[in-house]
Scaffold this motif. Structure first.
Motif, short mmCIF file in Angstrom:
data_model
loop_
_atom_site.label_atom_id
_atom_site.label_comp_id
_atom_site.label_asym_id
_atom_site.label_seq_id
_atom_site.Cartn_x
_atom_site.Cartn_y
_atom_site.Cartn_z
N UNK A 1 -7.46 -5.01 8.13
CA UNK A 1 -6.39 -4.05 8.08
C UNK A 1 -6.49 -3.22 6.80
N UNK A 2 -6.23 -1.94 6.94
CA UNK A 2 -6.25 -1.07 5.77
C UNK A 2 -4.88 -1.04 5.12
N UNK A 3 -4.86 -0.65 3.86
CA UNK A 3 -3.60 -0.53 3.15
C UNK A 3 -3.16 -1.86 2.56
N UNK A 4 -2.06 -1.79 1.83
CA UNK A 4 -1.53 -2.96 1.15
C UNK A 4 -0.31 -3.50 1.90
N UNK A 5 -0.23 -4.80 1.97
CA UNK A 5 0.96 -5.42 2.55
C UNK A 5 2.10 -5.29 1.55
N UNK A 6 3.31 -5.51 2.00
CA UNK A 6 4.45 -5.45 1.09
C UNK A 6 4.34 -6.53 0.02
N UNK A 7 3.78 -7.68 0.37
CA UNK A 7 3.58 -8.75 -0.60
C UNK A 7 2.58 -8.35 -1.68
N UNK A 8 1.52 -7.64 -1.27
CA UNK A 8 0.53 -7.18 -2.25
C UNK A 8 1.14 -6.14 -3.19
N UNK A 9 1.93 -5.24 -2.63
CA UNK A 9 2.59 -4.23 -3.46
C UNK A 9 3.54 -4.92 -4.43
N UNK A 10 4.29 -5.89 -3.93
CA UNK A 10 5.23 -6.63 -4.77
C UNK A 10 4.49 -7.34 -5.91
N UNK A 11 3.40 -7.99 -5.57
CA UNK A 11 2.63 -8.72 -6.58
C UNK A 11 2.08 -7.77 -7.64
N UNK A 12 1.58 -6.62 -7.23
CA UNK A 12 0.96 -5.69 -8.18
C UNK A 12 1.98 -4.92 -9.02
N UNK A 13 3.21 -4.79 -8.53
CA UNK A 13 4.22 -4.02 -9.26
C UNK A 13 5.27 -4.88 -9.95
N UNK A 14 5.33 -6.16 -9.57
CA UNK A 14 6.35 -7.04 -10.14
C UNK A 14 7.72 -6.86 -9.51
N UNK A 15 7.79 -6.12 -8.43
CA UNK A 15 9.06 -5.92 -7.71
C UNK A 15 9.22 -6.94 -6.60
N UNK A 16 10.44 -7.16 -6.22
CA UNK A 16 10.72 -7.98 -5.05
C UNK A 16 10.47 -7.12 -3.80
N UNK A 17 10.04 -7.72 -2.70
CA UNK A 17 9.87 -6.95 -1.46
C UNK A 17 11.14 -6.20 -1.05
N UNK A 18 12.30 -6.78 -1.33
CA UNK A 18 13.55 -6.11 -0.98
C UNK A 18 13.70 -4.80 -1.76
N UNK A 19 13.25 -4.76 -3.00
CA UNK A 19 13.31 -3.53 -3.80
C UNK A 19 12.36 -2.47 -3.22
N UNK A 20 11.22 -2.91 -2.77
CA UNK A 20 10.25 -1.98 -2.17
C UNK A 20 10.82 -1.40 -0.88
N UNK A 21 11.43 -2.25 -0.08
CA UNK A 21 12.07 -1.75 1.15
C UNK A 21 13.21 -0.79 0.82
N UNK A 22 13.96 -1.09 -0.24
CA UNK A 22 15.06 -0.22 -0.66
C UNK A 22 14.51 1.14 -1.10
N UNK A 23 13.45 1.15 -1.91
CA UNK A 23 12.83 2.40 -2.33
C UNK A 23 12.36 3.21 -1.13
N UNK A 24 11.82 2.50 -0.17
CA UNK A 24 11.37 3.15 1.07
C UNK A 24 12.56 3.77 1.81
N UNK A 25 13.62 2.99 1.95
CA UNK A 25 14.82 3.46 2.64
C UNK A 25 15.43 4.67 1.93
N UNK A 26 15.40 4.69 0.61
CA UNK A 26 15.97 5.79 -0.17
C UNK A 26 15.05 7.00 -0.23
N UNK A 27 13.85 6.87 0.31
CA UNK A 27 12.91 7.99 0.30
C UNK A 27 12.18 8.19 -1.01
#
Length: 139
Positions: A1-27
């Protein structure tokens, strides 16, 4: 699979997956592609999150970050965006510093308070409450 999973993004940024989903929701970050209902983020999302984190460290609210990202015409360079946002934020920071200094004065007066009853206490007096408290104590 191409791209990063939400877990990989979370690990690399130090954010919780919920924060990433929130940023996504907020545009604030681009919506990821979906593969079998799982989010797959373009690696460029890491740059967006770095920008968001930098703006948050500068004291910008989520709404202000949205303005920074989406509140200007697309041809507005980042330098002009930052300059505009920073000018407003610095005014707010100056007011907050003033407010905190006033808070410090009141707290320092509170440390010197020798009142015996709250009804007699006048901490808001610029000289502290000693003089007024002593007068109240003598009555």
């Amino acid at each position: 699979m191409q791209g990063l999973s939400i877990g990989e993004v979370a690990q690399q940024t130090g954010l919780q997956p919920s924060a990433i989903r929130y940023y996504e929701q907020m545009g604030l970050i681009p919506k990821p592609q979906r593969h079998n209902t799982r989010r797959r983020y373009d690696p460029k999302v890491l740059q967006w999150i770095t920008l968001i984190n930098l703006a948050r460290k500068a004291g910008f609210s989520i709404a202000e970050v949205q303005t920074l990202i989406h509140g200007f015409s697309e041809d507005t360079p980042p330098s002009a965006r930052w300059r505009s946002m920073a000018t407003t934020k610095l005014t707010q920071v100056a007011q907050q510093i003033h407010d905190l200094q006033q808070m410090q004065v009141v707290l320092n007066h509170g440390l010197q308070c020798q009142c015996l009853r709250l009804e007699d206490c006048r901490i808001s007096n610029q000289q502290g409450c000693h003089e007024q408290c002593e007068e109240a104590d003598q009555t």
